[in-house]
Design a protein around this motif. Structure first.
Motif, short mmCIF file in Angstrom:
data_model
loop_
_atom_site.label_atom_id
_atom_site.label_comp_id
_atom_site.label_asym_id
_atom_site.label_seq_id
_atom_site.Cartn_x
_atom_site.Cartn_y
_atom_site.Cartn_z
N GLU A 1 -1.05 -8.77 -0.91
CA GLU A 1 -1.31 -7.33 -0.91
C GLU A 1 -1.65 -6.78 0.48
O GLU A 1 -1.82 -5.58 0.64
CB GLU A 1 -2.45 -7.00 -1.88
CG GLU A 1 -3.82 -7.51 -1.48
CD GLU A 1 -4.09 -8.99 -1.77
OE1 GLU A 1 -5.19 -9.45 -1.42
OE2 GLU A 1 -3.23 -9.70 -2.29
N SER A 2 -1.73 -7.62 1.49
CA SER A 2 -2.09 -7.17 2.83
C SER A 2 -0.94 -6.42 3.48
O SER A 2 0.18 -6.91 3.52
CB SER A 2 -2.48 -8.36 3.71
OG SER A 2 -3.63 -8.97 3.23
N LYS A 3 -1.27 -5.25 4.01
CA LYS A 3 -0.29 -4.47 4.74
C LYS A 3 -0.62 -4.45 6.23
O LYS A 3 0.25 -4.41 7.06
CB LYS A 3 -0.23 -3.05 4.18
CG LYS A 3 0.34 -3.00 2.78
CD LYS A 3 0.41 -1.57 2.28
CE LYS A 3 0.99 -1.47 0.91
NZ LYS A 3 0.16 -1.99 -0.15
N GLU A 4 -1.90 -4.44 6.53
CA GLU A 4 -2.36 -4.47 7.92
C GLU A 4 -3.45 -5.53 8.03
O GLU A 4 -4.35 -5.58 7.19
CB GLU A 4 -2.93 -3.11 8.34
CG GLU A 4 -1.91 -2.01 8.35
CD GLU A 4 -2.53 -0.67 8.72
OE1 GLU A 4 -3.76 -0.53 8.68
OE2 GLU A 4 -1.76 0.24 9.04
N GLU B 1 0.78 -10.04 9.11
CA GLU B 1 0.36 -10.41 7.75
C GLU B 1 1.29 -11.47 7.15
O GLU B 1 0.89 -12.21 6.26
CB GLU B 1 0.28 -9.18 6.83
CG GLU B 1 1.60 -8.50 6.56
CD GLU B 1 2.05 -7.53 7.66
OE1 GLU B 1 3.14 -6.95 7.49
OE2 GLU B 1 1.34 -7.36 8.66
N ALA B 2 2.51 -11.58 7.66
CA ALA B 2 3.48 -12.54 7.13
C ALA B 2 3.71 -13.71 8.08
O ALA B 2 4.58 -14.55 7.82
CB ALA B 2 4.80 -11.84 6.85
N ASN C 1 4.61 -2.36 18.27
CA ASN C 1 4.32 -2.85 16.92
C ASN C 1 2.84 -3.19 16.75
O ASN C 1 2.47 -3.89 15.82
CB ASN C 1 5.19 -4.08 16.57
CG ASN C 1 4.73 -5.34 17.29
OD1 ASN C 1 4.20 -5.27 18.38
ND2 ASN C 1 4.91 -6.47 16.66
N LYS D 1 1.68 -5.23 13.66
CA LYS D 1 2.59 -5.13 12.50
C LYS D 1 3.32 -6.46 12.33
O LYS D 1 3.77 -7.06 13.30
CB LYS D 1 3.58 -4.00 12.69
CG LYS D 1 2.95 -2.64 12.70
CD LYS D 1 3.99 -1.55 12.95
CE LYS D 1 3.31 -0.21 13.12
NZ LYS D 1 4.22 0.80 13.61
N GLY D 2 3.45 -6.90 11.10
CA GLY D 2 4.17 -8.12 10.80
C GLY D 2 3.31 -9.37 10.81
O GLY D 2 3.73 -10.42 10.32
#
Length: 145
Positions: free
Chosen positions: A78-81, A13-14, A109, A10-11
């Motif tokens: 648009e990526s969440k995962e 993507e950023a 996470n 998680k996270g």
């Protein structure tokens, strides 16, 4: 049977370009635990490959609207995962792959998606004939399987 275990942090993507494990507090201990996990799979004779992936901010996507390639550089809004890494393992069953994923010293996470790899014998005979050259390349070691 081959399975890919896909690490989805998680996270990630950023994450900015150049993000790699080892810079945050506690990373050294987490990396050591992960190395022990990887070594246990290697010692069990099931580990075929494993790698971490740079964040999407350093990647690119190639899409094909109307059959024409279009390149989009990361990050991807648009990526969440996203994938942070993977293991390729050879085990006897889906349950065994899941059992190995459960042993991973992942944090709260992270999640691991377990997916079976399609093998040549999974396809109909007509498809196997079409892709026979690919299978020969794998057998000759020109493509890793």
């Amino acid at each position: 049977m081959r399975f890919m275990m896909l690490m989805i942090p998680k996270g990630y993507e950023a994450a900015p370009p150049g993000t790699v494990p080892g810079s945050a507090p506690g990373d050294a201990e987490r990396i050591a635990a992960m190395m022990q996990y990887n070594e246990s799979m290697q010692q069990a004779g099931i580990l075929l490959a494993c790698d971490g992936l740079h964040p999407p901010s350093m990647g690119a996507r190639v899409s094909f609207p109307n059959g024409k390639p279009v390149v989009t550089d990361g990050p991807f809004a648009e990526s969440k995962e996203v994938l942070g890494g993977y293991w390729m393992i050879r085990v006897g069953s889906r349950q065994e792959a899941i059992d190995w994923a459960r042993r991973c010293p992942a944090s709260d996470n992270e999640m691991i998606e377990v997916r079976q790899v399609q093998e040549m014998e999974d396809f109909p005979d007509a498809v196997q004939e079409i892709v026979a050259p690919f299978a020969e390349m794998q057998e000759q070691g020109q493509i890793k399987s």
